[in-house]
Design a protein around this motif. Structure first.
Motif, PDB file in Angstrom:
ATOM      1  N   GLY A  34       6.878  -2.121  15.739  1.00 54.96           N
ATOM      2  CA  GLY A  34       5.902  -1.515  14.854  1.00 54.96           C
ATOM      3  C   GLY A  34       6.500  -0.581  13.810  1.00 54.96           C
ATOM      4  O   GLY A  34       5.766   0.022  13.035  1.00 54.96           O
ATOM      5  N   ASP A  37       5.481  -1.406  10.153  1.00 52.64           N
ATOM      6  CA  ASP A  37       4.072  -1.086   9.893  1.00 52.64           C
ATOM      7  C   ASP A  37       3.850   0.417   9.789  1.00 52.64           C
ATOM      8  O   ASP A  37       3.075   0.879   8.947  1.00 52.64           O
ATOM      9  N   ARG A  38       4.530   1.201  10.651  1.00 50.60           N
ATOM     10  CA  ARG A  38       4.415   2.659  10.558  1.00 50.60           C
ATOM     11  C   ARG A  38       4.948   3.150   9.219  1.00 50.60           C
ATOM     12  O   ARG A  38       4.365   4.030   8.584  1.00 50.60           O
ATOM     13  N   VAL A  40       5.121   1.507   6.345  1.00 51.48           N
ATOM     14  CA  VAL A  40       4.185   1.147   5.276  1.00 51.48           C
ATOM     15  C   VAL A  40       2.986   2.091   5.287  1.00 51.48           C
ATOM     16  O   VAL A  40       2.566   2.586   4.241  1.00 51.48           O
ATOM     17  N   LYS A  41       2.461   2.383   6.453  1.00 51.45           N
ATOM     18  CA  LYS A  41       1.301   3.265   6.549  1.00 51.45           C
ATOM     19  C   LYS A  41       1.639   4.664   6.019  1.00 51.45           C
ATOM     20  O   LYS A  41       0.867   5.253   5.265  1.00 51.45           O
ATOM     21  N   ASP A  44       2.584   4.361   2.027  1.00 56.22           N
ATOM     22  CA  ASP A  44       1.581   3.814   1.114  1.00 56.22           C
ATOM     23  C   ASP A  44       0.831   4.915   0.362  1.00 56.22           C
ATOM     24  O   ASP A  44       0.464   4.735  -0.792  1.00 56.22           O
ATOM     25  N   GLU A  52       5.590  -1.640   0.940  1.00 52.63           N
ATOM     26  CA  GLU A  52       6.182  -2.724   1.739  1.00 52.63           C
ATOM     27  C   GLU A  52       7.593  -3.063   1.279  1.00 52.63           C
ATOM     28  O   GLU A  52       8.489  -3.247   2.097  1.00 52.63           O
ATOM     29  N   CYS A  55       9.883  -0.134   2.220  1.00 54.09           N
ATOM     30  CA  CYS A  55      10.092  -0.099   3.670  1.00 54.09           C
ATOM     31  C   CYS A  55      11.009  -1.227   4.127  1.00 54.09           C
ATOM     32  O   CYS A  55      11.773  -1.057   5.077  1.00 54.09           O
ATOM     33  N   HIS A  59      14.214  -0.277   6.190  1.00 58.12           N
ATOM     34  CA  HIS A  59      14.443  -0.886   7.498  1.00 58.12           C
ATOM     35  C   HIS A  59      15.870  -1.415   7.594  1.00 58.12           C
ATOM     36  O   HIS A  59      16.564  -1.193   8.579  1.00 58.12           O
TER      37      HIS A  59
END
Length: 78
Positions: A34, A37-38, A40-41, A44, A52, A55, A59
């Motif tokens: 995750g 996704d964390r 991006v959240k 954002d 995205e 990130c 990553h």
């Protein structure tokens, strides 16, 4: 908190450090399920519509692999 609108390369590098190995990176918990996704959240709100892509690069920098490769490894598909 890190400057969210750096005007120079040094500011951009400070942001990368913040979001990979600094307090932001700790919130993301790179290398765990995750993480993308964390990221991006969290990002954002600072860079709508571009989080995205950023990130994806963070990553790679934090874990050494891109998110899709990491996800495949977590599913047992190298």
């Amino acid at each position: 908190m890190a400057d969210t609108n750096p005007a120079d390369g040094a500011g951009a590098e400070r942001l990368r450090i913040y979001w990979t190995t600094g307090p932001g990176g700790a919130k993301i918990a790179w290398g765990t399920p995750g993480d993308f996704d964390r990221c991006v959240k969290l990002l954002d709100e600072h860079m709508p519509g571009r989080a995205e892509g950023y990130c994806n690069l963070l990553h790679k920098r934090a874990t050494g692999i891109y998110p899709a490769t990491h996800a495949a490894q977590l599913r047992g598909r190298d």
